[in-house]
Design a protein around this motif. Structure first.
Motif, short mmCIF file in Angstrom:
data_model
loop_
_atom_site.label_atom_id
_atom_site.label_comp_id
_atom_site.label_asym_id
_atom_site.label_seq_id
_atom_site.Cartn_x
_atom_site.Cartn_y
_atom_site.Cartn_z
N TRP A 74 0.83 -1.21 0.00
CA TRP A 74 0.00 0.00 0.00
C TRP A 74 0.87 1.26 0.00
O TRP A 74 0.56 2.24 -0.69
N GLY A 122 -4.39 -4.85 -5.68
CA GLY A 122 -5.33 -5.67 -4.94
C GLY A 122 -5.47 -7.07 -5.53
O GLY A 122 -5.56 -8.06 -4.80
N ALA A 126 -4.60 -10.51 -3.61
CA ALA A 126 -5.57 -11.59 -3.51
C ALA A 126 -5.00 -12.90 -4.05
O ALA A 126 -5.20 -13.97 -3.46
N ARG A 135 -4.88 -15.12 5.41
CA ARG A 135 -5.47 -14.07 4.57
C ARG A 135 -5.38 -12.69 5.23
O ARG A 135 -6.09 -11.77 4.81
N LEU A 138 -4.53 -9.91 2.80
CA LEU A 138 -5.64 -9.54 1.92
C LEU A 138 -6.63 -8.64 2.65
O LEU A 138 -7.05 -7.60 2.12
N TRP A 139 -7.02 -9.02 3.88
CA TRP A 139 -7.96 -8.21 4.63
C TRP A 139 -7.38 -6.85 4.97
O TRP A 139 -8.09 -5.84 4.96
N LEU A 142 -7.66 -4.76 1.81
CA LEU A 142 -9.05 -4.40 1.54
C LEU A 142 -9.53 -3.30 2.46
O LEU A 142 -10.28 -2.40 2.03
N TRP A 145 -7.96 -0.07 1.22
CA TRP A 145 -8.58 0.31 -0.05
C TRP A 145 -9.97 0.91 0.18
O TRP A 145 -10.29 1.99 -0.32
N ALA A 146 -10.80 0.20 0.94
CA ALA A 146 -12.17 0.66 1.17
C ALA A 146 -12.20 1.99 1.92
O ALA A 146 -12.96 2.90 1.57
#
Length: 275
Positions: A74, A122, A126, A135, A138-139, A142, A145-146
């Protein structure tokens, strides 16, 4: 309990230091831009490799490693944006009086290339995370990002403190797409959804005994989301959050767009070209 507190401290320290490092690199002379991007790309490659490896390790150490790798990926995206290396085709201040769909289209054109790169990142995260049981990376990605997308939309719709002072001088034109306005329904919905998601994550494992890996992973992701909610709250407060990094801003005081705008109308668009 010790593991959870350690995870909370880890997230806070990593969040604060990573943000400060990006600020520092972007404040360097423009001739150092290539070196900054090169260094960030080395971190990106190491983070991608590390994420792929940590995805196979469902232990607390694996959770911490995956989280750190997602932050590294990121951070590369953020640095490329703040240096102006990847933004969008529209690099002009917003036209006076622009509103509705034309305003949204102009704002989107200012950042669309960066959004595409984030989406590609992303997909990579993933794909690497899907190879194993861990994971957390990944979380983590996310959540970043969100919540970043939510912050961008809130700044576009209008908040009391859109944070144009965090823009470096070469991105001052982006402030033309910000709107200074009292918080409204969109902000309330954003905070409510984020807080609800935080509550769901925090309630994970209620009534059962989670493993050490689950405790570490859930705490890391929940703490990051909590910090993102706090960052959203900053948008609604008349407090300069740059004080968290010693009062440093990416832009120089003379480039403060907001101070040159008519503050009598909080809904007026900012026009950096007039500064």
């Amino acid at each position: 309990m010790t593991l959870a507190f350690g995870a909370i401290g880890f997230v806070i320290v990593l969040w604060w230091s990573a943000t400060g490092a990006i600020f520092y690199l972007d404040r360097l002379p423009r001739r150092a831009l290539a070196w900054s991007i090169t260094a960030a790309t080395v971190v990106l490659i190491a983070s991608l490799v590390g994420l792929g490896a940590s995805a196979q390790v469902a232990t607390p150490v694996g959770a911490f490693a995956a989280f750190a790798c997602a932050i590294g990926i990121w951070g590369w995206n953020e640095l490329l944006f703040l240096t102006g290396a990847i933004t969008g085709p529209n690099r002009e201040p917003a036209a006076r009086g622009l509103s509705g769909w034309p305003r949204f289209r102009a704002a989107a054109a200012s950042v669309i290339h960066h959004e595409v790169v984030i989406a590609a990142s992303g997909v990579a995260v993933a794909a690497l995370s899907a190879a194993g049981p861990n994971r957390v990376g990944l979380w983590t990605f996310l959540v970043l990002w969100a919540m970043r997308l939510s912050a961008k939309l809130n700044i576009f719709v209008g908040v009391p403190n859109p944070g144009e002072r965090f823009l470096p001088d070469h991105l001052a034109y982006l402030a033309g797409h910000f709107r200074t306005a009292p918080v409204g329904a969109f902000f309330a919905v954003s905070i409510t959804l984020a807080t609800g998601a935080l509550a769901l994550i925090a309630a994970f494992g209620a009534g059962q005994e989670p493993s050490a890996f689950e405790v570490a992973g859930v705490t890391l992701v929940a703490t990051l989301l909590a910090l993102a909610v706090v960052e959203h709250v900053f948008l609604a407060l008349p407090w300069d959050s740059a004080a968290l990094w010693g009062g440093k801003r990416l832009s120089r005081p003379s480039g403060d767009v907001n101070s040159r705008c008519d503050e009598s109308d909080p809904k007026r668009l900012l026009h950096p070209a007039e500064a």
